[in-house]
Design a protein around this motif. Structure first.
Motif, PDB file in Angstrom:
ATOM      1  N   ARG A  91     -22.912  37.929  73.112  1.00 43.83           N
ATOM      2  CA  ARG A  91     -21.635  38.623  72.863  1.00 43.83           C
ATOM      3  C   ARG A  91     -21.311  38.606  71.370  1.00 43.83           C
ATOM      4  N   ASP A  92     -21.520  37.458  70.721  1.00 45.86           N
ATOM      5  CA  ASP A  92     -21.217  37.337  69.290  1.00 45.86           C
ATOM      6  C   ASP A  92     -22.145  38.169  68.418  1.00 45.86           C
ATOM      7  N   MET A  93     -23.354  38.480  68.900  1.00 47.44           N
ATOM      8  CA  MET A  93     -24.292  39.300  68.124  1.00 47.44           C
ATOM      9  C   MET A  93     -23.913  40.780  68.129  1.00 47.44           C
ATOM     10  N   LEU A  94     -23.184  41.190  69.141  1.00 42.53           N
ATOM     11  CA  LEU A  94     -22.808  42.601  69.250  1.00 42.53           C
ATOM     12  C   LEU A  94     -21.604  42.885  68.351  1.00 42.53           C
ATOM     13  N   PRO A  95     -21.647  43.990  67.612  1.00 41.68           N
ATOM     14  CA  PRO A  95     -20.514  44.308  66.723  1.00 41.68           C
ATOM     15  C   PRO A  95     -19.214  44.459  67.507  1.00 41.68           C
ATOM     16  N   ARG A  96     -18.177  43.828  67.012  1.00 40.95           N
ATOM     17  CA  ARG A  96     -16.875  43.888  67.687  1.00 40.95           C
ATOM     18  C   ARG A  96     -16.323  45.314  67.664  1.00 40.95           C
ATOM     19  N   GLY A  97     -15.763  45.715  68.798  1.00 39.51           N
ATOM     20  CA  GLY A  97     -15.150  47.030  68.889  1.00 39.51           C
ATOM     21  C   GLY A  97     -16.114  48.138  69.240  1.00 39.51           C
ATOM     22  N   ALA A 152     -13.973  51.172  73.737  1.00 37.03           N
ATOM     23  CA  ALA A 152     -15.368  50.991  73.366  1.00 37.03           C
ATOM     24  C   ALA A 152     -16.203  52.160  73.879  1.00 37.03           C
ATOM     25  N   SER A 153     -17.228  52.518  73.113  1.00 38.66           N
ATOM     26  CA  SER A 153     -18.052  53.656  73.502  1.00 38.66           C
ATOM     27  C   SER A 153     -19.116  53.273  74.519  1.00 38.66           C
ATOM     28  N   LEU A 154     -19.611  52.058  74.462  1.00 37.06           N
ATOM     29  CA  LEU A 154     -20.659  51.621  75.376  1.00 37.06           C
ATOM     30  C   LEU A 154     -20.229  50.388  76.156  1.00 37.06           C
ATOM     31  N   LYS A 155     -20.663  50.323  77.406  1.00 31.84           N
ATOM     32  CA  LYS A 155     -20.369  49.174  78.255  1.00 31.84           C
ATOM     33  C   LYS A 155     -21.668  48.395  78.444  1.00 31.84           C
TER      34      LYS A 155
END
Length: 195
Positions: A20-26, A2-5
């Protein structure tokens, strides 16, 4: 990888899962913490690129976490999105300090979350730019020409210094208010014990 933490700090597991579910997976590595104390520990260990932080939590509230982050030069550039269903209470607790974080009211949708993340990132970048400008003493500011060869730059520096002083003033006012509340609690307790 992942690019961002991103760190989600909320005492509600349901809210953590929804965010968590709102953030795009991967696209993001998502880390979670259950309260401010745990969140601060994770911030120091993991150095996330963004913190989504509940305001009202047990052990250490969101504002106490923000103050601790702002006091640490290694952490103060981390963008913060404060989350709460009670904006009015947040504004009463930390008036004029929304410069340090972006606010999103619960419940919120994905577009509100992304707008808040963008805004928090911009605010953090502005804070970094202001912090990079060396503070001058009042005498140096007074002796400086009103407009020099880099007049616009000097004006920007002065504006940045004024903003820095305003932020410091606002922090001090918040600390004084907190001390007043604590003193009132102590006085009430003493009266109760004596009465």
């Amino acid at each position: 990888m992942a690019s961002l933490k991103i760190l989600i700090v909320d005492d509600s597991k349901t809210i953590r899962m929804q965010v968590r579910d709102m953030l795009p997976r991967g696209s993001y590595e998502v880390i979670e913490a259950r309260d401010g104390v745990e969140g601060l520990h994770v911030i120091r260990q993991e150095r996330p690129n963004l913190v989504l932080l509940d305001f009202f939590m047990p052990r250490m509230n969101g504002w106490e976490v923000v103050q601790t982050i702002q006091a640490d030069p290694r952490l103060k550039s981390i963008p913060i999105v404060m989350m709460s269903g009670r904006r009015e209470d947040v504004e009463k607790t930390v008036p004029e300090l929304f410069d340090y974080f972006e606010f999103v009211g619960k419940p919120f949708g994905q577009s509100h979350l992304f707008n808040a993340i963008r805004s928090a990132t911009a605010k953090a970048k502005d804070r970094q730019e202001v912090a990079a400008i060396p503070m001058r003493s009042p005498a140096e500011v007074e002796d400086a020409p009103a407009v020099g060869p880099n007049g616009a730059t000097e004006l920007q520096q002065l504006k940045a210094e004024v903003q820095q002083l305003r932020n410091q003033n606002a922090r001090l006012r918040t600390e004084v208010e907190t001390l007043k509340k604590q003193m009132a609690q102590v006085v009430a307790l003493v009266r109760q014990k004596l009465g």
